[in-house]
Scaffold this motif. Structure first.
Motif, PDB file in Angstrom:
ATOM      1  N   SER A 192     -48.884  33.802 -46.606  1.00 27.32           N
ATOM      2  CA  SER A 192     -49.552  35.044 -46.227  1.00 27.32           C
ATOM      3  C   SER A 192     -50.685  34.803 -45.225  1.00 27.32           C
ATOM      4  O   SER A 192     -50.869  35.591 -44.295  1.00 27.32           O
ATOM      5  N   LEU A 193     -51.433  33.709 -45.379  1.00 31.12           N
ATOM      6  CA  LEU A 193     -52.504  33.430 -44.431  1.00 31.12           C
ATOM      7  C   LEU A 193     -51.928  33.083 -43.059  1.00 31.12           C
ATOM      8  O   LEU A 193     -52.414  33.562 -42.035  1.00 31.12           O
ATOM      9  N   PHE A 194     -50.876  32.275 -43.032  1.00 32.14           N
ATOM     10  CA  PHE A 194     -50.222  31.950 -41.764  1.00 32.14           C
ATOM     11  C   PHE A 194     -49.741  33.222 -41.067  1.00 32.14           C
ATOM     12  O   PHE A 194     -49.996  33.420 -39.875  1.00 32.14           O
ATOM     13  N   ALA A 195     -49.075  34.086 -41.800  1.00 27.38           N
ATOM     14  CA  ALA A 195     -48.542  35.318 -41.203  1.00 27.38           C
ATOM     15  C   ALA A 195     -49.659  36.228 -40.694  1.00 27.38           C
ATOM     16  O   ALA A 195     -49.569  36.785 -39.593  1.00 27.38           O
ATOM     17  N   ALA A 196     -50.723  36.387 -41.479  1.00 33.00           N
ATOM     18  CA  ALA A 196     -51.826  37.266 -41.072  1.00 33.00           C
ATOM     19  C   ALA A 196     -52.549  36.725 -39.840  1.00 33.00           C
ATOM     20  O   ALA A 196     -52.856  37.473 -38.913  1.00 33.00           O
ATOM     21  N   LEU A 197     -52.814  35.419 -39.813  1.00 30.98           N
ATOM     22  CA  LEU A 197     -53.497  34.839 -38.661  1.00 30.98           C
ATOM     23  C   LEU A 197     -52.628  34.874 -37.405  1.00 30.98           C
ATOM     24  O   LEU A 197     -53.117  35.170 -36.313  1.00 30.98           O
ATOM     25  N   LEU A 198     -51.343  34.596 -37.562  1.00 27.17           N
ATOM     26  CA  LEU A 198     -50.443  34.647 -36.409  1.00 27.17           C
ATOM     27  C   LEU A 198     -50.321  36.072 -35.871  1.00 27.17           C
ATOM     28  O   LEU A 198     -50.365  36.292 -34.653  1.00 27.17           O
ATOM     29  N   LEU A 248     -47.877  29.841 -27.293  1.00 28.21           N
ATOM     30  CA  LEU A 248     -47.556  30.348 -28.625  1.00 28.21           C
ATOM     31  C   LEU A 248     -47.060  29.238 -29.549  1.00 28.21           C
ATOM     32  O   LEU A 248     -47.365  29.239 -30.744  1.00 28.21           O
ATOM     33  N   SER A 249     -46.345  28.258 -29.017  1.00 30.40           N
ATOM     34  CA  SER A 249     -45.867  27.176 -29.879  1.00 30.40           C
ATOM     35  C   SER A 249     -47.024  26.313 -30.381  1.00 30.40           C
ATOM     36  O   SER A 249     -47.044  25.928 -31.555  1.00 30.40           O
ATOM     37  N   VAL A 250     -47.993  26.016 -29.532  1.00 32.74           N
ATOM     38  CA  VAL A 250     -49.153  25.234 -29.963  1.00 32.74           C
ATOM     39  C   VAL A 250     -49.962  26.024 -30.982  1.00 32.74           C
ATOM     40  O   VAL A 250     -50.402  25.485 -32.004  1.00 32.74           O
ATOM     41  N   ILE A 251     -50.133  27.311 -30.732  1.00 33.14           N
ATOM     42  CA  ILE A 251     -50.876  28.177 -31.652  1.00 33.14           C
ATOM     43  C   ILE A 251     -50.166  28.233 -33.005  1.00 33.14           C
ATOM     44  O   ILE A 251     -50.798  28.136 -34.063  1.00 33.14           O
ATOM     45  N   THR A 252     -48.849  28.374 -32.996  1.00 32.53           N
ATOM     46  CA  THR A 252     -48.085  28.475 -34.236  1.00 32.53           C
ATOM     47  C   THR A 252     -48.218  27.210 -35.067  1.00 32.53           C
ATOM     48  O   THR A 252     -48.404  27.284 -36.286  1.00 32.53           O
ATOM     49  N   VAL A 253     -48.150  26.059 -34.431  1.00 33.04           N
ATOM     50  CA  VAL A 253     -48.297  24.796 -35.166  1.00 33.04           C
ATOM     51  C   VAL A 253     -49.702  24.695 -35.761  1.00 33.04           C
ATOM     52  O   VAL A 253     -49.870  24.317 -36.931  1.00 33.04           O
ATOM     53  N   GLY A 254     -50.703  25.033 -34.984  1.00 32.35           N
ATOM     54  CA  GLY A 254     -52.077  24.993 -35.496  1.00 32.35           C
ATOM     55  C   GLY A 254     -52.281  25.924 -36.674  1.00 32.35           C
ATOM     56  O   GLY A 254     -52.914  25.561 -37.664  1.00 32.35           O
ATOM     57  N   LEU A 255     -51.722  27.127 -36.576  1.00 32.26           N
ATOM     58  CA  LEU A 255     -51.867  28.078 -37.680  1.00 32.26           C
ATOM     59  C   LEU A 255     -51.056  27.658 -38.902  1.00 32.26           C
ATOM     60  O   LEU A 255     -51.441  27.957 -40.035  1.00 32.26           O
ATOM     61  N   ALA A 256     -49.947  26.951 -38.686  1.00 34.39           N
ATOM     62  CA  ALA A 256     -49.185  26.433 -39.823  1.00 34.39           C
ATOM     63  C   ALA A 256     -50.035  25.436 -40.605  1.00 34.39           C
ATOM     64  O   ALA A 256     -50.047  25.443 -41.844  1.00 34.39           O
ATOM     65  N   PHE A 257     -50.776  24.594 -39.887  1.00 34.73           N
ATOM     66  CA  PHE A 257     -51.661  23.648 -40.573  1.00 34.73           C
ATOM     67  C   PHE A 257     -52.796  24.368 -41.293  1.00 34.73           C
ATOM     68  O   PHE A 257     -53.204  23.960 -42.380  1.00 34.73           O
ATOM     69  N   LYS A 258     -53.320  25.441 -40.716  1.00 36.46           N
ATOM     70  CA  LYS A 258     -54.331  26.244 -41.420  1.00 36.46           C
ATOM     71  C   LYS A 258     -53.734  26.811 -42.706  1.00 36.46           C
ATOM     72  O   LYS A 258     -54.385  26.838 -43.739  1.00 36.46           O
ATOM     73  N   ILE A 280     -51.240  25.591 -44.470  1.00 37.89           N
ATOM     74  CA  ILE A 280     -51.037  24.507 -45.432  1.00 37.89           C
ATOM     75  C   ILE A 280     -52.352  24.157 -46.120  1.00 37.89           C
ATOM     76  O   ILE A 280     -52.407  23.977 -47.342  1.00 37.89           O
ATOM     77  N   GLY A 281     -53.420  24.064 -45.352  1.00 35.52           N
ATOM     78  CA  GLY A 281     -54.727  23.785 -45.946  1.00 35.52           C
ATOM     79  C   GLY A 281     -55.151  24.860 -46.928  1.00 35.52           C
ATOM     80  O   GLY A 281     -55.661  24.578 -48.011  1.00 35.52           O
ATOM     81  N   ALA A 282     -54.916  26.117 -46.539  1.00 34.87           N
ATOM     82  CA  ALA A 282     -55.239  27.228 -47.442  1.00 34.87           C
ATOM     83  C   ALA A 282     -54.391  27.156 -48.701  1.00 34.87           C
ATOM     84  O   ALA A 282     -54.879  27.399 -49.809  1.00 34.87           O
ATOM     85  N   GLY A 283     -53.120  26.817 -48.527  1.00 28.71           N
ATOM     86  CA  GLY A 283     -52.234  26.704 -49.680  1.00 28.71           C
ATOM     87  C   GLY A 283     -52.685  25.631 -50.656  1.00 28.71           C
ATOM     88  O   GLY A 283     -52.638  25.820 -51.874  1.00 28.71           O
ATOM     89  N   LEU A 284     -53.150  24.503 -50.125  1.00 29.27           N
ATOM     90  CA  LEU A 284     -53.644  23.436 -50.997  1.00 29.27           C
ATOM     91  C   LEU A 284     -54.895  23.870 -51.765  1.00 29.27           C
ATOM     92  O   LEU A 284     -55.020  23.605 -52.965  1.00 29.27           O
ATOM     93  N   ALA A 285     -55.807  24.541 -51.079  1.00 28.42           N
ATOM     94  CA  ALA A 285     -57.016  25.028 -51.752  1.00 28.42           C
ATOM     95  C   ALA A 285     -56.667  26.054 -52.827  1.00 28.42           C
ATOM     96  O   ALA A 285     -57.206  26.027 -53.940  1.00 28.42           O
ATOM     97  N   LEU A 286     -55.757  26.958 -52.510  1.00 31.65           N
ATOM     98  CA  LEU A 286     -55.361  27.978 -53.488  1.00 31.65           C
ATOM     99  C   LEU A 286     -54.561  27.370 -54.636  1.00 31.65           C
ATOM    100  O   LEU A 286     -54.646  27.844 -55.772  1.00 31.65           O
ATOM    101  N   ALA A 287     -53.782  26.326 -54.362  1.00 29.74           N
ATOM    102  CA  ALA A 287     -53.053  25.651 -55.443  1.00 29.74           C
ATOM    103  C   ALA A 287     -54.025  25.015 -56.428  1.00 29.74           C
ATOM    104  O   ALA A 287     -53.820  25.087 -57.642  1.00 29.74           O
ATOM    105  N   CYS A 288     -55.077  24.403 -55.911  1.00 27.59           N
ATOM    106  CA  CYS A 288     -56.101  23.832 -56.800  1.00 27.59           C
ATOM    107  C   CYS A 288     -56.737  24.919 -57.655  1.00 27.59           C
ATOM    108  O   CYS A 288     -56.943  24.735 -58.859  1.00 27.59           O
ATOM    109  N   LEU A 289     -57.022  26.052 -57.039  1.00 25.72           N
ATOM    110  CA  LEU A 289     -57.595  27.172 -57.787  1.00 25.72           C
ATOM    111  C   LEU A 289     -56.615  27.671 -58.847  1.00 25.72           C
ATOM    112  O   LEU A 289     -57.006  27.966 -59.976  1.00 25.72           O
TER     113      LEU A 289
END
Length: 156
Positions: free
Chosen positions: A19-25, A53-63, A65-74
């Motif tokens: 959801s964060l990837f989709a919203a930011l993209l 757009l491809s560079v932006i998409t890869v960068g946002l995918a990493f964002k 993933i990071g958000a997913g890891l933080a939310l998984a810990c929560l």
């Protein structure tokens, strides 16, 4: 880790990342467009990484993933609602807004060095309709996907 904690961590992590990837993209494309990012002309754009757009998409995918890891810990720490939903909602909103600040700051060099840290966000990314609308839709998508993937609540 118990099965309920693992399920909560996985569902919240995946829901948050997607959801964060989709919203930011969506915000990036609605703000700058999908080709060439007209705010930065090709004349001033360095060879690599040019914000295509491809560079932006890869960068946002990493964002995401990071958000997913933080939310998984929560999710592992708070496997049961409603504390989990409040915590996840707050963390998702903070990551969304901070992600927008990061996106806007990537364009800061094109406008001179005299901008304060918050000015790229305020000038380039903030829109009184788009920003709150995508925040709400993304947050609802995160919590809805989490609830769908986590399955029915079981008493402990």
């Amino acid at each position: 880790m118990g099965a309920s904690r693992l399920r909560a961590a996985l569902s919240l992590g995946i829901a948050g990342a997607l959801s964060l990837f989709a919203a930011l993209l969506a915000h990036e494309i609605l703000t700058f467009g999908s080709s060439g990012h007209g705010i930065i002309g090709r004349v001033t754009c360095p060879d690599w990484p040019c914000p295509t757009l491809s560079v932006i998409t890869v960068g946002l995918a990493f964002k995401g993933i990071g958000a997913g890891l933080a939310l998984a810990c929560l999710g592992a720490l708070l496997p049961h609602a409603p504390a989990r939903l409040w915590g996840a909602g707050l963390l998702w909103v903070l990551q969304y807004l901070w992600g927008l600040v990061g996106i806007a700051s990537g364009y800061r060099d094109q406008f001179g060095p005299d901008w304060h840290w918050w000015e790229p966000f305020a000038v380039l990314m903030w829109d009184p309709v788009t920003t709150p609308a995508l925040l709400i839709v993304g947050l609802l998508a995160c919590l809805g996907l989490d609830r769908l993937m986590a399955g029915p609540a079981r008493p402990s």
